[in-house]
Scaffold this motif. Structure first.
Motif, PDB file in Angstrom:
ATOM      1  N   ALA A 101     -10.963   0.492   1.974  1.00  0.00           N
ATOM      2  CA  ALA A 101     -10.323   0.871   3.235  1.00  0.00           C
ATOM      3  C   ALA A 101      -9.677  -0.334   3.911  1.00  0.00           C
ATOM      4  N   ILE A 102     -10.404  -1.444   3.995  1.00  0.00           N
ATOM      5  CA  ILE A 102      -9.845  -2.589   4.714  1.00  0.00           C
ATOM      6  C   ILE A 102      -8.786  -3.318   3.885  1.00  0.00           C
ATOM      7  N   MET A 103      -8.812  -3.162   2.553  1.00  0.00           N
ATOM      8  CA  MET A 103      -7.716  -3.717   1.748  1.00  0.00           C
ATOM      9  C   MET A 103      -6.409  -3.007   2.053  1.00  0.00           C
ATOM     10  N   LEU A 124       0.838  -1.205   0.000  1.00  0.00           N
ATOM     11  CA  LEU A 124       0.000   0.000   0.000  1.00  0.00           C
ATOM     12  C   LEU A 124       0.868   1.250   0.000  1.00  0.00           C
ATOM     13  N   MET A 125       1.930   1.256   0.809  1.00  0.00           N
ATOM     14  CA  MET A 125       2.804   2.420   0.879  1.00  0.00           C
ATOM     15  C   MET A 125       3.545   2.640  -0.434  1.00  0.00           C
ATOM     16  N   GLY A 128      -4.418   4.428  10.202  1.00  0.00           N
ATOM     17  CA  GLY A 128      -3.572   5.176   9.275  1.00  0.00           C
ATOM     18  C   GLY A 128      -3.569   4.576   7.883  1.00  0.00           C
ATOM     19  N   ALA A 129      -3.492   3.229   7.803  1.00  0.00           N
ATOM     20  CA  ALA A 129      -3.482   2.565   6.498  1.00  0.00           C
ATOM     21  C   ALA A 129      -4.799   2.782   5.772  1.00  0.00           C
ATOM     22  N   ALA A 130      -5.905   2.726   6.488  1.00  0.00           N
ATOM     23  CA  ALA A 130      -7.210   2.944   5.862  1.00  0.00           C
ATOM     24  C   ALA A 130      -7.328   4.368   5.328  1.00  0.00           C
TER      25      ALA A 130
END
Length: 605
Positions: free
Chosen positions: A415-417, A312-313, A365-367
């Motif tokens: 979001a949850i992915m 994701l990052m 934060g990831a979401a």
């Protein structure tokens, strides 16, 4: 008065004149019969030797001339250092001509004792096949034991040379190698994938056998035998043993259901080790179950949880909207109620940099990052890193995982992915994704063959890959979620993952998958490893505490075996989470201790 002729008296000479023609006639008849008989014999001889020669020759050969197979040895499988992992040893199979054996019925008990079978069952078996000329009595006997049977001299009992596969490393390499059947054909694993290469081509020869079935003369070679070719794998037997022992120890310690570990060479994509537990003994397959024989690292899929956050990052940095230190992300006291769903963290991390999201494994934060990315970019990045696609390793039965098409993502799914739910990957896919980051954004298809041709593909720029690796270094630093994955004198970059297991109707509340994925030495990655431990029940279920130590112990030994130079001499870790990349900015817990990301209560959207 009636006159009668007077009898004439024949003289001796007259009698001879009368008998002579009669004798000649008899002689003529005899000669004629002899001539006819001779002609008949000549005709019969002509019929046998000329007209019907082929038929009778075939009939004769059918009784004494046989075509016999010439067994060939299956190719040896070696590890990358030339250590044998699978070898073929000569054996003898005992077979019989049932009618011949039954003619000597009194010797069947003697034969049964030598074969180690019940005499009555053996007799019944032969009787049921009395219309055949060939039946196996026992396959793949050791040569000495088979010779003892043949030395009995029982008519109709013969031996046939064959080969049997033997695996010196037993259960340690079972899932990678697979096994062969009784006819020496590959059934699973690399034995199946490379069966044509390893099997070779059996030969054939014509021989003359006596009525006892013994070969008395070789007539001709019908087909030249071609032994199987050897195969050198990328597997390092030493590292394989290390991974097996540490994984086994972890499963016992945490009372887990199963586990897998994959180790790749970051520069080539070669599989250096692949271990699964539970396992089985390929030398005695009959007693194993299908679950034991399954190569979980290739066939089983899991939701990666927080181990997906570096991917994701990568998308976030590629978008141009994020850097390792900006923008700042407010985690909202550890909870974000989004579309009726509570996305939460283990603690209130306050305001985090993007690096801090990785360091503390913040789901919130990831979401937030995921929702700020273009859906197509996020989907394309996941796809480019191999999620939803086979790795093309060539391993039989490899799963492709699952990634829903991006245009069909709902906001909550997106979001949850961002923190690893809603998609499925195999351990090998996850390892390959991390190997891509480790090699500067270049992807290699994983391979089990040493020095195989492997065309690399650039996925992301080296600059972005290096930044993400640097962000992952903070995970094993003080304050990160995986200090237990540290390796003395080496910098480790990695990511933990702890995910609820899917179950009927949603997710199990108390069943987890603990994962750690990482690379070492982080400044110039050589090894990439993924550890997956399924459903730990004792002491802990967090990836950093359950899987992290396995990674550390295996890599410590592997780096030493491969003589990889340290990149962190004299220090336990080069820099903490607040240095360089930035970490916590706002609130943080009272004690800056190592923690792990707690799974969300209900990841099902």
């Amino acid at each position: 008065m009636t006159l009668r002729p007077r009898p004439v008296a024949l003289t001796q000479s007259s009698r001879r004149r009368v008998a002579a023609p009669s004798a000649r006639r008899r002689m003529t008849v005899v000669v004629a019969v002899l001539v006819l008989a001779a002609l008949g014999l000549l005709a019969r001889a002509f019929d046998l030797q000329v007209v019907r020669k082929q038929f009778y020759q075939e009939q004769g050969e059918a009784r004494f001339l046989r075509e016999m197979p010439i067994a060939v040895s299956r190719g040896t499988i070696f590890d990358r250092n030339g250590e044998p992992l699978a070898v073929s040893t000569p054996v003898v199979s005992i077979w019989a001509n049932p009618p011949e054996v039954l003619e000597n019925e009194e010797r069947i008990p003697e034969l049964a004792r030598a074969l180690g079978v019940d005499a009555a069952e053996l007799k019944e078996r032969l009787a049921q096949r009395s219309d055949r000329e060939f039946v196996y009595l026992r396959r793949q006997m050791p040569p000495e034991a088979a010779q003892a049977v043949l030395d009995l001299g029982i008519p109709g009992v013969n031996g046939q040379r064959e080969y049997k596969r033997y695996y010196p490393s037993g259960e340690v390499t079972a899932h990678v190698l697979g096994f062969t059947n009784i006819d020496d054909h590959g059934q699973e694993g690399l034995e199946l994938a490379f069966d044509d290469w390893l099997a070779g081509k059996p030969g054939a020869k014509r021989v003359i056998r006596d009525r006892m079935g013994h070969v008395v003369e070789d007539v001709e070679l019908v087909r030249e035998p071609k032994p199987g070719k050897s195969l050198t794998l990328s597997i390092d037997r030493r590292i394989q043993f290390l991974a097996y022992n540490e994984l086994k120890s972890a499963l016992e310690q945490f009372e887990a259901e199963s586990g897998s570990m994959v180790i790749l060479d970051a520069k080539s994509g070669e599989v250096l080790a692949m271990v699964n537990l539970p396992t089985y003994n390929p030398n005695a397959v009959r007693g194993s179950s299908a679950a034991q024989r399954r190569n979980r690292a290739m066939t089983d899929v899991l939701e990666p949880g927080s181990t997906v956050k570096p991917i994701l990052m990568t998308a976030a940095l590629a978008s141009g909207r994020f850097t390792p230190t900006s923008p700042l992300i407010d985690t909202g006291g550890g909870h974000w109620f989004f579309q009726g769903h509570d996305i939460h963290d283990t603690h209130n991390w306050g305001v985090l940099t993007p690096t801090g999201v990785i360091t503390k494994s913040s789901n919130v934060g990831a979401a937030h990052i995921a929702m700020q990315l273009d859906t197509a970019l996020m989907y394309d990045t996941y796809r480019a890193f191999g999620f939803g696609n086979s790795t093309n390793s060539g391993f039989p039965g490899e799963a492709s995982g699952y990634l829903k098409v991006g245009r069909d993502w709902r906001p909550l799914e997106k979001a949850i992915m961002g923190y690893g739910y809603g998609l499925n990957v195999t351990p090998l896919q996850l390892a390959n994704a991390y190997a891509t980051l480790a090699d500067g954004g270049v992807m290699h298809s994983p391979t089990f063959v040493k020095d195989a041709i492997n065309e690399p593909r650039a996925i992301v720029t080296p600059e972005i890959a290096a930044q993400v690796v640097k962000m992952m270094e903070t995970v094993t630093a003080p304050g990160g979620t995986a200090t237990a994955a540290q390796v003395a004198n080496y910098i480790v970059a990695g990511k933990t993952g702890t995910a609820h297991k899917a179950s009927a109707g949603g997710y199990a509340k108390n069943n987890y998958t603990a994962a750690f994925a990482g690379m070492v030495p982080a400044t110039d990655p050589r090894l990439v490893g993924v550890v997956i431990i399924d459903d730990p029940k004792k002491r802990s279920y967090y990836g950093g505490m359950v899987s992290g130590p396995v990674f550390a112990k295996v890599m410590e030994g592997a780096l030493r075996l491969l003589d990889v130079p340290p990149d962190n001499i004299g220090r336990w870790y080069a820099g903490g989470p607040l240095q360089g990349q930035g970490g916590l900015v706002g609130a943080k817990p009272k004690d800056d201790v190592s923690i792990d990301d707690e799974p969300i209560e209900d990841p099902n959207p």
